[in-house]
Design an enzyme around this catalytic site. Sequence first.
Site, PDB file in Angstrom:
ATOM      1  N   HIS A  45       0.864  -1.153   0.049  1.00 35.08           N
ATOM      2  CA  HIS A  45       0.082   0.064  -0.050  1.00 35.08           C
ATOM      3  C   HIS A  45       0.988   1.287   0.048  1.00 35.08           C
ATOM      4  CE1 HIS A  45      -3.831  -2.161   1.737  1.00 35.08           C
ATOM      5  NE2 HIS A  45      -3.484  -2.757   0.730  1.00 35.08           N
ATOM      6  N   GLU A  47       1.262   3.593   1.992  1.00 36.46           N
ATOM      7  CA  GLU A  47       2.352   3.912   3.321  1.00 36.46           C
ATOM      8  C   GLU A  47       3.624   3.154   3.271  1.00 36.46           C
ATOM      9  OE1 GLU A  47      -2.153   3.790   4.626  1.00 36.46           O
ATOM     10  OE2 GLU A  47      -0.862   2.958   3.084  1.00 36.46           O
ATOM     11  N   CYS A  82      -1.624  -1.252   7.622  1.00 34.98           N
ATOM     12  CA  CYS A  82      -0.490  -0.012   7.542  1.00 34.98           C
ATOM     13  C   CYS A  82      -0.582   0.875   8.461  1.00 34.98           C
ATOM     14  CB  CYS A  82      -1.261   0.791   6.239  1.00 34.98           C
ATOM     15  SG  CYS A  82      -0.980   0.023   4.671  1.00 34.98           S
ATOM     16  N   ALA A 162     -25.268   7.642 -33.577  1.00 37.38           N
ATOM     17  CA  ALA A 162     -24.732   6.756 -34.788  1.00 37.38           C
ATOM     18  C   ALA A 162     -25.596   7.007 -35.978  1.00 37.38           C
ATOM     19  CB  ALA A 162     -24.945   5.365 -34.593  1.00 37.38           C
ATOM     20  N   ASP A 200     -20.475  -2.249 -34.839  1.00 39.19           N
ATOM     21  CA  ASP A 200     -19.217  -1.212 -34.712  1.00 39.19           C
ATOM     22  C   ASP A 200     -18.166  -2.199 -34.528  1.00 39.19           C
ATOM     23  OD1 ASP A 200     -19.981   1.247 -35.086  1.00 39.19           O
ATOM     24  OD2 ASP A 200     -19.925   1.829 -33.361  1.00 39.19           O
ATOM     25  N   GLU A 267     -20.511   1.605 -22.319  1.00 37.38           N
ATOM     26  CA  GLU A 267     -20.630   2.369 -23.784  1.00 37.38           C
ATOM     27  C   GLU A 267     -21.576   1.429 -24.740  1.00 37.38           C
ATOM     28  OE1 GLU A 267     -17.102   3.384 -25.628  1.00 37.38           O
ATOM     29  OE2 GLU A 267     -15.852   3.461 -23.835  1.00 37.38           O
ATOM     30  N   GLY A 269     -25.429   1.106 -27.183  1.00 39.44           N
ATOM     31  CA  GLY A 269     -26.427   1.832 -27.928  1.00 39.44           C
ATOM     32  C   GLY A 269     -27.607   2.254 -27.192  1.00 39.44           C
ATOM     33  N   LEU A 272     -29.843  -0.284 -24.523  1.00 37.20           N
ATOM     34  CA  LEU A 272     -29.077  -0.310 -23.269  1.00 37.20           C
ATOM     35  C   LEU A 272     -28.855   0.448 -22.543  1.00 37.20           C
ATOM     36  CD1 LEU A 272     -28.223  -2.499 -21.353  1.00 37.20           C
ATOM     37  CD2 LEU A 272     -25.928  -2.516 -22.539  1.00 37.20           C
TER      38      LEU A 272
END
Length: 334
Positions: A45, A47, A82, A162, A200, A267, A269, A272
């Site tokens: 981590h 620290e 930590c 689109a 696409d 990402e 259409g 959705l």
Amino acid sequence: MHRALALAAQAIGLTDPNPRVGCVILAADGSELGAGHTQPAGQAHAEIMALRDAAARGHDVRGATAILTLEPCSHHGRTPPCCDALIGAGIARVVVAVEDPNPLVAGQGLARLRAAGIAVELADAAAAETSRELNIGFFSRMRRGRPFVRLKSAISLDGRTALPDGRSQWITGEAARIDGHAWRKRAGAVLTGIGTVLADDPRLDVRLVPTARQPLRLILDPRGRLPASARILQAPGEARVIGPGRAHLPALLDDLGAQGINELHVEAGPVLSGAFLDAGLVDELLIYQAPVLIGDGLPLASLGALAALADARHWRLVDAVPVGDDLRLRLRPA
């Protein structure tokens, strides 16, 4: 604290499912003794990295101040606590930007430090907000059990994403696409629908900016139409198909949260995207608007009809930033 926050930002695309944390150790005169940020899950981590850095520089950290962007952990996970490392190193003062929302920590790390005689301070509100924004998905998963959902879209001036047949490459310019990859890099998973894949054939990986890891790619395909040759299935990174009976969005988000996904990048259409928006599951819109007019085409989202304009859902503008010839808008529910 600015230095620690900058280090935390360097951990984007590296630490998931752990938070992005930076640490700077300062001497009494304000000079830097050591610094570091969280490494991949299961490794050191922030620290520990800062303490190692100080040791490598030959510095004694006893009596020093540790500046942290998140409360140090107090539990045994893949690594030891930590807060115990800071106590053992002889740190005298700790300044923390924000408390850890993880129920296994949630103030216990700070309490352990105080019990050991270490002076503990919380930084100002601006530092706390910056740290939360860096870890907005981690905070979401800890508090709600589900990832922070960011819906990204590229649109024209007339609101089209689109052509009528679904083709959308490319509406925006290269600078916007590079910026979009930087936001994709933040995500633990990227989700799209089968319609976007068929139209696409996108890869939906991170390739236009450097990254240490690829987000998991998820394809919602309830009728099993995904071609074996689809580019989204190809390396680098892992891709999974969400098939029949597994497309209930709230349950899907709960499942992703249980898998340690902090930020979900959608990402997709209009169908959705509309489903996410209609269900109230979108935490942030990331919109790239290009200075072009397309005419007939697909909308950002297919939404249910409103009875009146007063029923419209309102969004709050977070920022509007020019990116090349395009405009990037970030909005959250008002």
